[in-house]
Motif scaffolding. Sequence first.
Motif, PDB file in Angstrom:
ATOM      1  N   LEU A  77       7.322  -7.295 -11.163  1.00 18.75           N
ATOM      2  CA  LEU A  77       5.942  -7.582 -10.783  1.00 18.75           C
ATOM      3  C   LEU A  77       5.149  -6.286 -10.792  1.00 18.75           C
ATOM      4  CD1 LEU A  77       3.988  -9.797  -9.732  1.00 18.75           C
ATOM      5  CD2 LEU A  77       4.738  -9.196  -7.414  1.00 18.75           C
ATOM      6  N   VAL A  78       4.057  -6.275 -11.567  1.00 20.66           N
ATOM      7  CA  VAL A  78       3.249  -5.066 -11.738  1.00 20.66           C
ATOM      8  C   VAL A  78       1.856  -5.292 -11.158  1.00 20.66           C
ATOM      9  CG1 VAL A  78       2.287  -3.424 -13.421  1.00 20.66           C
ATOM     10  CG2 VAL A  78       4.500  -4.508 -13.864  1.00 20.66           C
ATOM     11  N   GLY A  79       1.408  -4.357 -10.320  1.00 12.68           N
ATOM     12  CA  GLY A  79       0.073  -4.429  -9.740  1.00 12.68           C
ATOM     13  C   GLY A  79      -0.720  -3.179 -10.064  1.00 12.68           C
ATOM     14  N   VAL A 105       0.077  -7.675  -5.145  1.00 14.15           N
ATOM     15  CA  VAL A 105       1.535  -7.695  -5.342  1.00 14.15           C
ATOM     16  C   VAL A 105       2.289  -7.380  -4.059  1.00 14.15           C
ATOM     17  CG1 VAL A 105       1.392  -7.250  -7.827  1.00 14.15           C
ATOM     18  CG2 VAL A 105       1.704  -5.318  -6.244  1.00 14.15           C
ATOM     19  N   THR A 106       1.672  -6.607  -3.157  1.00 14.86           N
ATOM     20  CA  THR A 106       2.312  -6.349  -1.869  1.00 14.86           C
ATOM     21  C   THR A 106       2.420  -7.656  -1.080  1.00 14.86           C
ATOM     22  OG1 THR A 106       1.463  -4.078  -1.821  1.00 14.86           O
ATOM     23  CG2 THR A 106       2.200  -5.016   0.280  1.00 14.86           C
ATOM     24  N   LYS A 134      12.050  -6.091  -9.417  1.00 16.23           N
ATOM     25  CA  LYS A 134      11.426  -4.767  -9.366  1.00 16.23           C
ATOM     26  C   LYS A 134       9.930  -4.929  -9.153  1.00 16.23           C
ATOM     27  CE  LYS A 134      14.905  -2.570 -12.223  1.00 16.23           C
ATOM     28  NZ  LYS A 134      15.234  -1.778 -13.406  1.00 16.23           N
ATOM     29  N   LEU A 135       9.374  -3.949  -8.473  1.00 18.39           N
ATOM     30  CA  LEU A 135       7.946  -3.934  -8.170  1.00 18.39           C
ATOM     31  C   LEU A 135       7.389  -2.618  -8.686  1.00 18.39           C
ATOM     32  CD1 LEU A 135       5.714  -5.491  -6.619  1.00 18.39           C
ATOM     33  CD2 LEU A 135       6.534  -4.396  -4.528  1.00 18.39           C
ATOM     34  N   THR A 138      11.299  -0.406  -6.099  1.00 15.87           N
ATOM     35  CA  THR A 138       9.858  -0.203  -6.291  1.00 15.87           C
ATOM     36  C   THR A 138       9.561   1.174  -6.863  1.00 15.87           C
ATOM     37  OG1 THR A 138       9.439  -1.670  -4.405  1.00 15.87           O
ATOM     38  CG2 THR A 138       7.613  -0.274  -5.131  1.00 15.87           C
ATOM     39  N   THR A 139       8.640   1.213  -7.828  1.00 16.13           N
ATOM     40  CA  THR A 139       8.205   2.461  -8.479  1.00 16.13           C
ATOM     41  C   THR A 139       6.691   2.559  -8.401  1.00 16.13           C
ATOM     42  OG1 THR A 139      10.062   2.354 -10.032  1.00 16.13           O
ATOM     43  CG2 THR A 139       8.220   3.775 -10.646  1.00 16.13           C
ATOM     44  N   TYR A 140       6.196   3.768  -8.205  1.00 16.92           N
ATOM     45  CA  TYR A 140       4.746   4.004  -8.195  1.00 16.92           C
ATOM     46  C   TYR A 140       4.388   4.934  -9.353  1.00 16.92           C
ATOM     47  CZ  TYR A 140       0.007   4.381  -6.460  1.00 16.92           C
ATOM     48  OH  TYR A 140      -1.363   4.286  -6.346  1.00 16.92           O
ATOM     49  N   ILE A 141       3.381   4.516 -10.142  1.00 16.69           N
ATOM     50  CA  ILE A 141       2.876   5.326 -11.260  1.00 16.69           C
ATOM     51  C   ILE A 141       1.458   5.760 -10.941  1.00 16.69           C
ATOM     52  CG2 ILE A 141       2.329   5.405 -13.719  1.00 16.69           C
ATOM     53  CD1 ILE A 141       4.306   3.022 -14.078  1.00 16.69           C
ATOM     54  N   LEU A 142       1.228   7.060 -10.951  1.00 19.17           N
ATOM     55  CA  LEU A 142      -0.117   7.610 -10.775  1.00 19.17           C
ATOM     56  C   LEU A 142      -0.653   7.987 -12.144  1.00 19.17           C
ATOM     57  CD1 LEU A 142      -2.291   8.681  -8.690  1.00 19.17           C
ATOM     58  CD2 LEU A 142      -1.215  10.924  -9.024  1.00 19.17           C
TER      59      LEU A 142
END
Length: 196
Positions: free
Chosen positions: A44-46, A54-55, A67-68, A138-142
């Motif tokens: 799931l991509v937000g 998505v949260t 995966k988030l 969970t992964t965060y992309i900036l």
Amino acid sequence: MVYRPTLTGQGERVHLASLDVGLDTHIKDVVNTILYEELNNIILVGHSYGGMVVTGVADSIPERIAKLVYIDAFLPEDIESAVSIRGIKKSELNELNGFIVPPWVPEGELPPKDVPHPLKTWTDRISLKNPDRFKINTTYILTVDKGAYPKNDDFYSQFQRADEKKWPTLQLEANHNAQWYAPEAFVNMLKEIEAK
């Protein structure tokens, strides 16, 4: 297979826009897509405001999500809103008749285009109660503009939140809309996340 649910009042569902559309409406849009399409083990991509959505989805049905991924997105805590995260007042939004008007869309532009966003989606506070959402990988992309400093990015504070949670954090050289301006690099990054 990729699903791209359109949130109520946005895109081709703009005819459903109303003052009653709030954050919970958008969370249910995505939850129902997952349930009615019988999707499991999903990524799931937000993006941007979509981080709020998505949260909420992860809090509602964590068992369906493998995966988030947040990309330049809000990463809310319980009872936060998009407005409270940004540290702005409702009066500071470009609001007209209960909708936030995107300033970057020229008046009179034909579809497809961004459309006004129901104000409640930005002012509603999220309710997070399910600790199982923290079990999701969970992964965060900036995204950072070429030549810009990450610390100056509007979403850097959210990137820091992810880092504090010990989640994998990545940076992508692109403006806020990587899906338009760096699609290949963005897709490659998603494929790498999927493969891990």
